[in-house]
Design an enzyme around this catalytic site. Structure first.
Site, PDB file in Angstrom:
ATOM      1  N   ARG A 193       0.838  -1.211   0.000  1.00  0.00           N
ATOM      2  CA  ARG A 193       0.000   0.000   0.000  1.00  0.00           C
ATOM      3  C   ARG A 193       0.867   1.253   0.000  1.00  0.00           C
ATOM      4  NH1 ARG A 193      -4.004  -3.131  -1.649  1.00  0.00           N
ATOM      5  NH2 ARG A 193      -4.272  -4.847  -0.229  1.00  0.00           N
ATOM      6  N   ASN A 250       3.088  -8.020   7.249  1.00  0.00           N
ATOM      7  CA  ASN A 250       3.186  -9.288   6.508  1.00  0.00           C
ATOM      8  C   ASN A 250       4.682  -9.538   6.371  1.00  0.00           C
ATOM      9  OD1 ASN A 250       0.362  -9.534   6.133  1.00  0.00           O
ATOM     10  ND2 ASN A 250       0.480  -8.005   4.509  1.00  0.00           N
ATOM     11  N   LYS A 283       1.414  -9.633  13.329  1.00  0.00           N
ATOM     12  CA  LYS A 283       0.121  -9.908  12.697  1.00  0.00           C
ATOM     13  C   LYS A 283       0.029 -11.422  12.610  1.00  0.00           C
ATOM     14  CE  LYS A 283      -2.193  -9.400   8.181  1.00  0.00           C
ATOM     15  NZ  LYS A 283      -2.195  -8.674   6.899  1.00  0.00           N
ATOM     16  N   GLU A 303      -5.666 -12.886   7.518  1.00  0.00           N
ATOM     17  CA  GLU A 303      -5.442 -12.821   6.073  1.00  0.00           C
ATOM     18  C   GLU A 303      -4.367 -13.809   5.618  1.00  0.00           C
ATOM     19  OE1 GLU A 303      -4.736  -8.589   5.481  1.00  0.00           O
ATOM     20  OE2 GLU A 303      -6.887  -8.264   5.407  1.00  0.00           O
ATOM     21  N   ARG A 341     -17.646  -9.727  10.122  1.00  0.00           N
ATOM     22  CA  ARG A 341     -16.227  -9.482  10.409  1.00  0.00           C
ATOM     23  C   ARG A 341     -16.044  -8.418  11.500  1.00  0.00           C
ATOM     24  NH1 ARG A 341     -12.157  -7.344   5.697  1.00  0.00           N
ATOM     25  NH2 ARG A 341     -10.718  -6.185   7.016  1.00  0.00           N
ATOM     26  N   ASP A 381     -11.711  -1.777   8.466  1.00  0.00           N
ATOM     27  CA  ASP A 381     -10.391  -1.556   7.873  1.00  0.00           C
ATOM     28  C   ASP A 381     -10.234  -0.148   7.306  1.00  0.00           C
ATOM     29  OD1 ASP A 381      -7.867  -2.267   7.132  1.00  0.00           O
ATOM     30  OD2 ASP A 381      -8.432  -3.535   5.454  1.00  0.00           O
ATOM     31  N   GLU A 419      -4.720   1.958  16.183  1.00  0.00           N
ATOM     32  CA  GLU A 419      -3.962   1.986  14.931  1.00  0.00           C
ATOM     33  C   GLU A 419      -4.704   2.852  13.912  1.00  0.00           C
ATOM     34  OE1 GLU A 419      -2.607  -1.901  13.437  1.00  0.00           O
ATOM     35  OE2 GLU A 419      -2.953  -1.219  11.387  1.00  0.00           O
ATOM     36  N   GLU A 473      -4.905   4.073   1.837  1.00  0.00           N
ATOM     37  CA  GLU A 473      -5.264   2.870   1.082  1.00  0.00           C
ATOM     38  C   GLU A 473      -6.680   2.919   0.510  1.00  0.00           C
ATOM     39  OE1 GLU A 473      -4.903  -0.785   3.310  1.00  0.00           O
ATOM     40  OE2 GLU A 473      -5.911  -1.945   1.758  1.00  0.00           O
ATOM     41  N   GLU A 482     -16.048  11.294   1.207  1.00  0.00           N
ATOM     42  CA  GLU A 482     -17.125  10.450   1.720  1.00  0.00           C
ATOM     43  C   GLU A 482     -18.370  10.585   0.838  1.00  0.00           C
ATOM     44  OE1 GLU A 482     -18.710  11.477   5.600  1.00  0.00           O
ATOM     45  OE2 GLU A 482     -19.368   9.414   5.935  1.00  0.00           O
TER      46      GLU A 482
END
Ligand code: GCU
Length: 838
Positions: free
Chosen positions: A171, A213, A291, A295, A345, A374, A396, A402, A522
């Site tokens: 990202r 990741n 993490k 995912e 989720r 997210d 966070e 993104e 938005e």
């Protein structure tokens, strides 16, 4: 006078010269000497503070200031800088007002009321924070005789870079990694030093340098000793400590073990050894971020262990060194079935973590994304922020845009963060603002540590983030992490004065533009709490409302022909509203109480549901998309008013991006409106959708459009083009010709075309065979967002040719030349009377 061009590397620390016209005796401290107290080498933040002050005086006021090491060597007006203990050692005492700040970690005190200015800190880096505050006032022309103390709201004020070892950035939209290249740490870390300087100036004290990741090869001997060590060394003088993101599976992939089971003795030993080696290279490492079970990443659940067992295994070896484990709460199943109306989720974080509240080690901090999904354009605060009592948590944020235009759109995010931080979670029926939960000395939980993290994707582009205006987000993040009650607009205006100078015209123009940017985004990208309707299965950039549903990712809108929205009520839905404390839950449980801007987050309603505003949901969609896109159309002109007041280099860079943004906002508006008009079968009551008076679609069969060497082609997302189709060349070149039926006059011509990743087509627009202009489909070289290889809502874009004199019967031709696999794709031409957008 022409302003010298700037490339943006100095960002808000450029220390522009304070213009003579605004200089007064009061705002121009006439300092002669700086006394740096204590015994410091060049690696202390106190030494850096002295150097910054000297540079600042030279650049802002053209004044030469001398650094000395003891008070007796000082002459004239003096700034005394040092830690409280070094100051006391000179036999001086500080006044009582300073104590609350100087007794608090990272707190500082400024006093400029006599000819001995004080910049004192509770520790070394706090001295640097104080010096930056002093300089910020000087650079903004707001310096005066004052006393001021400040202390941060929380000890954790970190950045998470998502940089990969190969030099790419997950990202990332601002160039390549400053840290890594080809599997190792870059040789020249000068930009890393400059980054640390920026971080220190806004009070940030930690950085996790690699992607969550994570690639375990970072823990290899050479990378640690010749790489991470150098990074930590270069950041340390700025008070910025380094941390590492770990891969849970490293015992297997790096250590050659058969398992990564957190209770396996070999695995425990592996992490002990790693930690020993890491601390040998970086003795003040802040710790690890992890993490896991998210995912596709492995984690303790893969071995039948709890998340707490996984976290504690990593926490244990860190404990003797004072290191922390930031354990991400972003744990969810991305193969959820949408067929089950109970699946959600948004429930995952609370479901996975709350029952473990008593079980995490003292040095584990759960890192919670600000919203339950997210980083969407609108989310409520994550319920988990108010559900962990014993376990410490940190929030966070995401400076990387993104889901918010990927730094090809200017979107100032701090107003959204401010709303989250000011939200009252009503723990035990008491006021519990998110920002108070996240401090160590207030709020319902009184955690021993807590704070802030943000995903930041600075890269080696000179603008850092790929767009000069995006830097407002990084600046604001630091400021809010330090003092979360500050106002987003005040912060923005400080940033503007520091970045573009103190001219009030400049400040008010940029401030109003950026304050309009989140509401506008938005408006055209997903309103009423439905989330950012971007393509979540591909680039996360342009519009694709259909991509939200019918997959396991759980970012669902549950839109069908009758209605839209997630029913998250306890009574009939997923129960998510019930994860909040009762006074909040009752509001979100009940449609009549839920505010319009989160309606579709918490409820599934018919398109004809009437909002508090009196409009139906579907009409609100149309209106909001039109209003949002219309606001963005004003950005280029508002920016143009600053020509000559901002240096040409930055002016042109921003002008280009805002023009692109305006075009893409129309793509957003049209795609989303078309999609829901088709889905609901309900027309816009103003008949704007699919009804474009000034447009000439090029793929629709029409006697008035002659295609030579061009043919119609379906676009990947039908709503992203007129009638779901574009035209592209059949071979190397082709042309599209249309004869105009317009009244004689002056018009703006807009051409909508597609600019993909797969090539660089060339175009020329001709009027009666005379060239009006040429362009190339090379936005991939000029913008940083994730490009698409298809004709879709990511690649759709618009170019204008303004002020063209036309008469009835004129012939417009576009000649397209394929470049690579890009076959000069076109959607429509708009012939706009001046002032019309369409
Ligand atoms: C988002 C993002 C991923 C990232 C993930 C995370 O899903 O698209 O690229 O890895 O968040 O926060 O871990």
């Amino acid at each position: 006078m022409t302003l010298p061009n700037e490339d943006g590397v100095a960002a808000w620390l450029r220390y522009g010269e304070l213009p003579a016209s605004v200089r007064t005796a009061a705002n121009s401290a006439a300092v002669d000497t700086i006394v740096v107290l204590g015994d410091h080498n060049g690696k202390s933040p106190v030494t850096v503070a002295g150097q910054e002050l000297t540079d600042g005086f030279r650049n802002i006021l053209g004044r030469t200031v001398t650094i000395v090491n003891n008070l007796s060597a000082a002459s004239g007006t003096t700034i005394i800088i040092g830690t409280l203990s070094d100051y006391k050692a000179t036999g001086q005492a500080v006044n009582n007002d300073a104590s609350p700040f100087l007794s608090h970690e990272d707190g500082y005190w400024l006093d400029t009321t006599s000819d001995k200015h004080l910049v004192l800190g509770s520790n070394e880096r706090a001295v640097l924070y104080g010096a930056f505050d002093y300089l910020s006032r000087l650079a903004q022309g707001t310096f005066s005789a004052f006393t001021f103390g400040s202390r941060p709201s929380a000890p954790i004020r970190w950045i998470n870079q998502w940089d990969n070892m190969d030099g790419s950035i997950e990202r990332g939209y601002g160039g390549k990694s400053l840290f890594f290249t080809d599997g190792r740490i870059v040789d020249n870390l000068e930009r890393v030093r400059q980054y640390a300087r920026l971080m220190a100036s806004i009070g940030l004290n930690g950085i996790v340098i690699n992607n969550v990741n994570a690639n375990a090869s970072l823990l290899g001997e050479d990378n640690l000793n010749n790489g991470v060590r150098r990074i930590a060394d270069i950041m340390r003088p700025y008070g910025v400590r380094t941390g590492l993101a770990l891969n849970f599976d490293a015992p297997r992939t790096l250590g050659g073990l058969e398992t990564s089971d957190p209770l396996d003795a070999g695995v425990v030993k592996f992490w002990e050894d790693v930690t020993k080696r890491v601390y040998a290279a970086v003795p003040d490492l802040i710790g690890y971020t992890i993490k896991a079970n998210s995912e596709g990443q492995p984690g303790p659940l893969s071995y039948g262990r709890t998340l707490a067992e996984g976290a504690n295994m990593l926490a244990k070896p860190l404990e003797p060194y004072g290191g922390l484990v930031l354990y991400r709460a972003f744990v969810y199943d991305h193969h959820l079935s949408e067929a089950d109306p109970k699946n959600d989720r948004a429930n995952a974080a609370v479901d996975f973590f709350t029952h473990l509240d008593e079980q995490f080690a003292e040095n584990v901090v759960v890192q919670i994304k600000f919203g339950p999904i997210d980083f969407q354009v609108r989310e409520p605060p994550s319920p988990l922020l108010a559900r962990l009592k014993k376990t410490r948590a940190a929030i966070e944020f995401m400076v990387a845009q993104e889901y918010m235009g990927q730094q090809s759109h200017a979107v100032y995010l701090a107003p959204e963060w401010q709303e989250i931080l000011a939200f009252d979670m009503r723990v035990n029926g008491q006021q519990s603002l998110v920002r108070d939960i996240l401090t160590t000395d207030k709020g319902p939980f009184t955690w021993s540590t807590t704070g802030y993290t943000a995903v930041v994707n600075v890269g080696n582009d000179s603008t850092w983030l790929g767009h000069h205006l995006a830097m407002a987000n990084l600046y604001a993040y630091g400021r809010l992490a330090w003092r979360p009650s500050d106002d987003a607009k005040d912060i923005l205006e400080d940033w503007i004065r520091l970045t573009f100078g103190v001219d009030p015209t400049v400040v008010s123009a940029i401030s109003s533009l950026l304050m309009d940017s989140w509401p506008a985004y938005e408006g055209h990208s997903g309103n009423l709490g439905v989330q950012t309707l971007c393509d979540i299965l591909y680039t996360h950039y342009g519009p694709s409302p259909a991509s939200q549903d019918g997959n396991g990712w759980g970012q669902w809108t549950r839109a069908d022909s009758q209605g839209i929205g997630m029913d998250r009520s306890v009574a009939t839905g997923t129960g998510n509203a019930g994860q909040y404390h009762p006074e909040v839950a009752t509001v979100w449980e009940d449609i009549s109480k839920t505010p319009d801007n989160l309606l579709l987050w918490f409820h599934h309603v018919p398109y004809t549901h009437v909002l508090k505003s009196g409009k139906t949901v579907i009409q609100h969609f149309y209106d909001a998309h039109y209003e949002g896109a219309a606001t963005v159309q004003t950005f280029p002109q508002r920016w143009a008013s600053l020509k000559g007041k901002v240096d040409d280099a930055r002016f042109e860079h921003i002008a280009f991006k805002l023009a692109y943004q305006a075009g893409h906002a129309i793509v957003w508006r049209d795609s989303v409106c078309r999609f829901y008009q088709t889905m609901s079968g309900i027309e816009d009551d103003q008949k704007r959708v699919n009804n474009h008076k000034w447009r000439i679609p090029l793929a629709a069969p029409s006697p008035n459009v002659v295609l030579v060497g061009y043919e119609p082609v379906a676009v990947r997302l039908p709503e992203a083009a007129s009638d779901g189709k574009a035209v592209q060349t059949t071979g190397e070149t082709g042309s599209v010709k249309t004869t105009l039926d317009v009244e004689d006059g002056t018009y703006d011509l807009a051409v909508n075309y597609f600019d993909t990743l797969v090539g660089r087509a060339k175009y020329e627009l001709l009027l009666n065979d005379k060239s009006v202009g040429k362009w190339e489909g090379n936005l991939q070289d000029r913008l940083g967002h994730d490009f698409s290889e298809y004709l879709d809502g990511h690649s759709a874009t618009r170019i204008y040719f303004r002020g063209v004199v036309l008469k009835k019967g004129d012939v417009l031709t576009i000649v397209g030349r394929a470049g690579g696999k890009e076959k000069a794709p076109l959607d429509y031409i708009s012939v706009l009377p001046e002032g019309e957008v369409d």
